[in-house]
Design a protein around this motif. Structure first.
Motif, PDB file in Angstrom:
ATOM      1  N   SER A  42       0.126 -12.731 -32.466  1.00 28.46           N
ATOM      2  CA  SER A  42      -1.081 -13.319 -33.048  1.00 28.46           C
ATOM      3  C   SER A  42      -2.124 -12.257 -33.300  1.00 28.46           C
ATOM      4  O   SER A  42      -2.430 -11.462 -32.402  1.00 28.46           O
ATOM      5  N   GLN A  43      -2.630 -12.249 -34.504  1.00 27.81           N
ATOM      6  CA  GLN A  43      -3.780 -11.410 -34.817  1.00 27.81           C
ATOM      7  C   GLN A  43      -4.937 -12.361 -35.103  1.00 27.81           C
ATOM      8  O   GLN A  43      -4.857 -13.181 -36.010  1.00 27.81           O
ATOM      9  N   HIS A  44      -5.984 -12.231 -34.334  1.00 24.88           N
ATOM     10  CA  HIS A  44      -7.027 -13.259 -34.329  1.00 24.88           C
ATOM     11  C   HIS A  44      -7.881 -13.237 -35.572  1.00 24.88           C
ATOM     12  O   HIS A  44      -8.378 -14.264 -36.010  1.00 24.88           O
TER      13      HIS A  44
ATOM     14  N   CYS B 155      -0.082  -5.763 -36.539  1.00 20.76           N
ATOM     15  CA  CYS B 155       0.420  -5.521 -35.197  1.00 20.76           C
ATOM     16  C   CYS B 155       1.889  -5.948 -35.185  1.00 20.76           C
ATOM     17  O   CYS B 155       2.247  -6.957 -35.811  1.00 20.76           O
ATOM     18  N   ALA B 156       2.736  -5.212 -34.499  1.00 21.64           N
ATOM     19  CA  ALA B 156       4.152  -5.566 -34.430  1.00 21.64           C
ATOM     20  C   ALA B 156       4.653  -5.362 -33.016  1.00 21.64           C
ATOM     21  O   ALA B 156       4.195  -4.452 -32.300  1.00 21.64           O
TER      22      ALA B 156
ATOM     23  N   PHE C 106       6.022  -9.386 -36.614  1.00 18.47           N
ATOM     24  CA  PHE C 106       4.740  -8.868 -37.070  1.00 18.47           C
ATOM     25  C   PHE C 106       3.688  -9.957 -36.953  1.00 18.47           C
ATOM     26  O   PHE C 106       3.972 -11.149 -37.122  1.00 18.47           O
ATOM     27  N   GLY C 107       2.470  -9.544 -36.713  1.00 16.94           N
ATOM     28  CA  GLY C 107       1.357 -10.462 -36.843  1.00 16.94           C
ATOM     29  C   GLY C 107       1.083 -10.727 -38.319  1.00 16.94           C
ATOM     30  O   GLY C 107       1.640 -10.070 -39.193  1.00 16.94           O
TER      31      GLY C 107
ATOM     32  N   GLN D 162       3.245 -16.453 -45.430  1.00 17.85           N
ATOM     33  CA  GLN D 162       4.033 -16.267 -44.211  1.00 17.85           C
ATOM     34  C   GLN D 162       3.891 -14.885 -43.595  1.00 17.85           C
ATOM     35  O   GLN D 162       4.378 -14.651 -42.485  1.00 17.85           O
ATOM     36  N   GLY D 163       3.242 -13.970 -44.292  1.00 12.99           N
ATOM     37  CA  GLY D 163       3.122 -12.617 -43.758  1.00 12.99           C
ATOM     38  C   GLY D 163       4.442 -11.883 -43.811  1.00 12.99           C
ATOM     39  O   GLY D 163       5.278 -12.133 -44.665  1.00 12.99           O
ATOM     40  N   LEU D 164       4.604 -10.971 -42.856  1.00 11.12           N
ATOM     41  CA  LEU D 164       5.816 -10.161 -42.782  1.00 11.12           C
ATOM     42  C   LEU D 164       6.842 -10.871 -41.925  1.00 11.12           C
ATOM     43  O   LEU D 164       6.592 -11.168 -40.767  1.00 11.12           O
ATOM     44  N   GLN D 165       8.011 -11.091 -42.483  1.00 11.52           N
ATOM     45  CA  GLN D 165       9.063 -11.749 -41.720  1.00 11.52           C
ATOM     46  C   GLN D 165      10.331 -10.915 -41.765  1.00 11.52           C
ATOM     47  O   GLN D 165      10.711 -10.417 -42.820  1.00 11.52           O
ATOM     48  N   PHE D 166      10.972 -10.811 -40.618  1.00 11.64           N
ATOM     49  CA  PHE D 166      12.180 -10.018 -40.476  1.00 11.64           C
ATOM     50  C   PHE D 166      13.367 -10.771 -41.077  1.00 11.64           C
ATOM     51  O   PHE D 166      13.588 -11.960 -40.790  1.00 11.64           O
TER      52      PHE D 166
END
Lengths: 111, 113
Positions: free
Chosen positions: A5-7, A91-92, A101-102, B41-45
């Protein structure tokens, strides 16, 4: 479920202001922690990483992050931001053969 | 040392088609991972390959597949494209498997129309 989580989704600062971006994770076991940065139009780059040892990690361009195991946190800090720090920060966390990843925090630094 | 190279940089496909993306890792790196990046969804593996074997797979449907060649170059294939597959697909290479420090390519921007 494992998560990061990235706030803050979007942070706007003036030059010379101090920066702290939050990152919390929920993982069991040993983790490795990373902060990546993506400048406009460029690819993801590694800012800093934590594998073990001193929980205060120093990275490139004056960034640092502190791993607080009891809080499951790995916050990114910089004492004085510059306009050129405008970017998206991710952040990962890796653990259990998984990497998450956040959602990212967009930082805008006003000149 | 050359960085991670992804080709093509941009791609436009129509629904139902299939697409193949390519990634050449940094010389000497044997691990290649693929990620999908979207605003929602951002970064997803997606998956990770090491020594031509898939080590890990993210939570994506079977339409997404990949492979790695003996020279560590990797390809990702998406079949029966859907509009929601429009995204930036990123490849990252590492010396070893298990998500050690990863170096990312600039990505392939896929647009499905």
């Amino acid at each position: 479920a494992q998560s990061v989580s990235q706030h803050n989704h979007h942070v706007i600062l003036s030059e010379a202001a101090s920066l702290e971006l939050g990152c919390n994770y929920s993982y069991g076991g040993t983790v490795n922690l990373f902060w990546y940065v993506q400048y406009p139009g460029q690819h993801l780059q590694l800012l800093l990483k934590y594998f073990s040892g001193d929980p205060l990690v120093k990275g490139i361009k004056g960034f640092e992050a502190e791993f607080i195991k009891s809080k499951f946190s790995f916050n990114l800090r910089k004492p004085s931001v510059q306009w050129s720090d405008t970017a998206e920060y991710f952040c990962a966390v890796t653990g259990n053969n998984d990497m998450r990843f956040g959602a990212g925090t967009r930082l805008t630094v006003k000149p | 040392k050359a960085g991670v190279t992804q080709t093509p940089r941009y791609l436009i496909k129509t629904r139902g088609q299939q697409v193949t993306l390519s990634c050449s890792p940094i010389s000497g790196h044997r691990s290649v991972s693929w990620y999908q990046q979207t605003p929602g969804q951002g970064l997803q593996f997606l998956f990770e390959y090491f020594s031509e074997t898939q080590r890990n797979k993210g939570n994506f449907p079977g339409r997404f597949s990949g492979r790695q060649f003996s020279n560590s170059r990797s390809e990702m294939n998406v079949s029966t494209l859907e509009l929601g597959d429009s995204a930036l697909y990123l490849c990252a290479s590492s010396l070893v498997a298990g998500h050690e420090v990863a170096f990312f390519g600039q990505g392939t921007r896929l647009t499905v129309v």
